[in-house]
Design a protein around this motif. Sequence first.
Motif, PDB file in Angstrom:
ATOM      1  N   PRO A   1       0.827  -1.210   0.000  1.00  0.00           N
ATOM      2  CA  PRO A   1       0.000   0.000   0.000  1.00  0.00           C
ATOM      3  C   PRO A   1       0.860   1.259   0.000  1.00  0.00           C
ATOM      4  N   LEU A   2       0.561   2.161  -0.904  1.00  0.00           N
ATOM      5  CA  LEU A   2       1.233   3.459  -0.908  1.00  0.00           C
ATOM      6  C   LEU A   2       0.492   4.439  -0.006  1.00  0.00           C
ATOM      7  N   VAL A   3      -0.838   4.338  -0.001  1.00  0.00           N
ATOM      8  CA  VAL A   3      -1.681   5.227   0.803  1.00  0.00           C
ATOM      9  C   VAL A   3      -2.528   4.377   1.732  1.00  0.00           C
ATOM     10  N   GLU A   4      -2.481   4.693   3.018  1.00  0.00           N
ATOM     11  CA  GLU A   4      -3.286   3.990   4.015  1.00  0.00           C
ATOM     12  C   GLU A   4      -4.031   5.028   4.855  1.00  0.00           C
ATOM     13  N   VAL A   5      -5.344   4.969   4.803  1.00  0.00           N
ATOM     14  CA  VAL A   5      -6.201   5.894   5.547  1.00  0.00           C
ATOM     15  C   VAL A   5      -7.017   5.081   6.537  1.00  0.00           C
TER      16      VAL A   5
ATOM     17  N   GLY B   1     -10.648  13.700  -0.367  1.00  0.00           N
ATOM     18  CA  GLY B   1      -9.423  13.816  -1.142  1.00  0.00           C
ATOM     19  C   GLY B   1      -8.520  14.919  -0.640  1.00  0.00           C
ATOM     20  N   ARG B   2      -9.107  16.049  -0.277  1.00  0.00           N
ATOM     21  CA  ARG B   2      -8.303  17.170   0.237  1.00  0.00           C
ATOM     22  C   ARG B   2      -7.711  16.840   1.602  1.00  0.00           C
ATOM     23  N   ALA B   3      -8.470  16.137   2.426  1.00  0.00           N
ATOM     24  CA  ALA B   3      -7.960  15.788   3.753  1.00  0.00           C
ATOM     25  C   ALA B   3      -6.805  14.794   3.651  1.00  0.00           C
ATOM     26  N   VAL B   4      -6.893  13.863   2.695  1.00  0.00           N
ATOM     27  CA  VAL B   4      -5.820  12.883   2.524  1.00  0.00           C
ATOM     28  C   VAL B   4      -4.511  13.575   2.169  1.00  0.00           C
ATOM     29  N   LEU B   5      -4.589  14.651   1.401  1.00  0.00           N
ATOM     30  CA  LEU B   5      -3.391  15.401   1.028  1.00  0.00           C
ATOM     31  C   LEU B   5      -3.030  16.480   2.041  1.00  0.00           C
TER      32      LEU B   5
ATOM     33  N   GLY C   1      -7.966  10.613  12.821  1.00  0.00           N
ATOM     34  CA  GLY C   1      -7.617   9.570  11.875  1.00  0.00           C
ATOM     35  C   GLY C   1      -6.145   9.537  11.536  1.00  0.00           C
ATOM     36  N   SER C   2      -5.764   8.477  10.853  1.00  0.00           N
ATOM     37  CA  SER C   2      -4.384   8.258  10.448  1.00  0.00           C
ATOM     38  C   SER C   2      -4.286   8.274   8.927  1.00  0.00           C
ATOM     39  N   ILE C   3      -3.273   8.986   8.418  1.00  0.00           N
ATOM     40  CA  ILE C   3      -3.010   9.038   6.984  1.00  0.00           C
ATOM     41  C   ILE C   3      -1.532   8.721   6.786  1.00  0.00           C
ATOM     42  N   ARG C   4      -1.254   7.625   6.122  1.00  0.00           N
ATOM     43  CA  ARG C   4       0.126   7.224   5.848  1.00  0.00           C
ATOM     44  C   ARG C   4       0.336   7.171   4.339  1.00  0.00           C
ATOM     45  N   ILE C   5       1.368   7.876   3.883  1.00  0.00           N
ATOM     46  CA  ILE C   5       1.742   7.864   2.471  1.00  0.00           C
ATOM     47  C   ILE C   5       3.165   7.371   2.362  1.00  0.00           C
ATOM     48  N   ASP C   6       3.334   6.246   1.682  1.00  0.00           N
ATOM     49  CA  ASP C   6       4.640   5.591   1.531  1.00  0.00           C
ATOM     50  C   ASP C   6       5.277   5.311   2.889  1.00  0.00           C
ATOM     51  N   GLY C   7       4.428   4.902   3.851  1.00  0.00           N
ATOM     52  CA  GLY C   7       4.911   4.526   5.164  1.00  0.00           C
ATOM     53  C   GLY C   7       5.098   5.662   6.137  1.00  0.00           C
ATOM     54  N   THR C   8       4.898   6.915   5.691  1.00  0.00           N
ATOM     55  CA  THR C   8       5.094   8.082   6.553  1.00  0.00           C
ATOM     56  C   THR C   8       3.748   8.603   7.039  1.00  0.00           C
ATOM     57  N   GLU C   9       3.598   8.738   8.350  1.00  0.00           N
ATOM     58  CA  GLU C   9       2.372   9.273   8.940  1.00  0.00           C
ATOM     59  C   GLU C   9       2.339  10.785   8.737  1.00  0.00           C
ATOM     60  N   ILE C  10       1.370  11.269   7.949  1.00  0.00           N
ATOM     61  CA  ILE C  10       1.267  12.711   7.692  1.00  0.00           C
ATOM     62  C   ILE C  10       0.026  13.315   8.332  1.00  0.00           C
TER      63      ILE C  10
ATOM     64  N   LEU D   1       6.087  17.755 -11.131  1.00  0.00           N
ATOM     65  CA  LEU D   1       7.142  17.224 -10.265  1.00  0.00           C
ATOM     66  C   LEU D   1       7.201  15.698 -10.268  1.00  0.00           C
ATOM     67  N   ASN D   2       6.483  15.059 -11.214  1.00  0.00           N
ATOM     68  CA  ASN D   2       6.456  13.596 -11.275  1.00  0.00           C
ATOM     69  C   ASN D   2       6.116  12.976  -9.917  1.00  0.00           C
ATOM     70  N   PRO D   3       4.955  13.308  -9.362  1.00  0.00           N
ATOM     71  CA  PRO D   3       4.595  12.791  -8.029  1.00  0.00           C
ATOM     72  C   PRO D   3       4.306  11.297  -8.056  1.00  0.00           C
ATOM     73  N   LYS D   4       4.321  10.676  -6.864  1.00  0.00           N
ATOM     74  CA  LYS D   4       3.947   9.267  -6.735  1.00  0.00           C
ATOM     75  C   LYS D   4       2.434   9.099  -6.658  1.00  0.00           C
TER      76      LYS D   4
END
Length: 353
Positions: A8-12, A63-67, A75-84, A176-179
């Motif tokens: 998983p790249l994104v985990e909400v 969608g805006r909250a995830v970013l 809640g918890s939002i993890r992108i590429d393993g990092t809790e943001i 910026l070629n985002p993931k």
Amino acid sequence: MADPTAKPLVEVRGLKMYFPITSGLLRRKVGDVKAVDDVSFSIMQGETLGLVGESGCGKSTCGRAVLRLYDPTAGSIRIDGTEIGTMSQRALRPLRPQMQMVFQDPQASLNARMTVAAIISEPLDEHAQMSRAEKLQRVYELMDAVGLNRQFANRYPHEFSGGQRQRIGIARALALNPKFIVCDEPIAALDVSIQAQVVNLLEDLQEKLGLTYLFISHDLSMVRHICDRVAVMYLGRIAEIAPRDALYANPQHPYTQALLSAVPEPDPVSESTRKRIILQGDVPSPANPPKGCNFCTRCPKVMPVCREIKPDLLEIAPGHFAACHLHTQTKTVTAGRTGGTGAIEHNQQGENA
């Protein structure tokens, strides 16, 4: 398509986005608008997850909250393993190139005082170490990719149509070629001929760069074309989430069934025999949702338990989840016949908690 072995790249998990309601001269808080209420999902690396639902259900807010364009209530939002989810905006800044967004309203998302070249190159100014010539070349490449004439680089947003302005926003998001990209109805303002080009562009970029998309849309036929999995949202909560083919072939939630019944069939024979599910009443206010299931006020299959207890997302088939007491009742009957009541007792304890 997503790699089955990808992580998983994104985990909400348990995402909530409440907006306070204030009243009186002192602006005291008297309630909350529960725009997103306890939403959980994952997006695999290289996958496209579609998020669908009627207007006002909380898709864009999610969608805006995830970013982290909104600071989530919980809640918890993890992108590429990092809790943001709890990270400060200053700490989040270096991670911004990895995640971008294509906004729904191209008129409001573009600076009217900046040229197209300046708008597209703004992410490069902020996050990339490139010369002026390199930036200009990159801008031209992005304009070519989204179907904009290079000669328009020095024009301003008001000189473009709505569809052209949306293409400018897409080019800016790709700079910026985002993931990970949240696409908030990116093709809604485009004509049909350009829609196919933009969707093909998104698919080509995903294949070449391994991009991951959260694709928010009202166009169920386009979601079926581009997405690997689909999540159906109603009044701030996920009603059903499943692989694309399984959802369209065998929807399990009454709301999903009603939503898909509204999609016209291209075959005249199938269209003439298609049965529409007409929902009665209006969507409740997110400031005062029903006590039990959010869909209980309009559901044609409503039961007494639906008005008292909010259903949990249950896995009713591999990878297919639905939040509906109809499936809870089915599992209860099956467990009673086989004598296996442990899972049911555990589920009831969780609901009572």
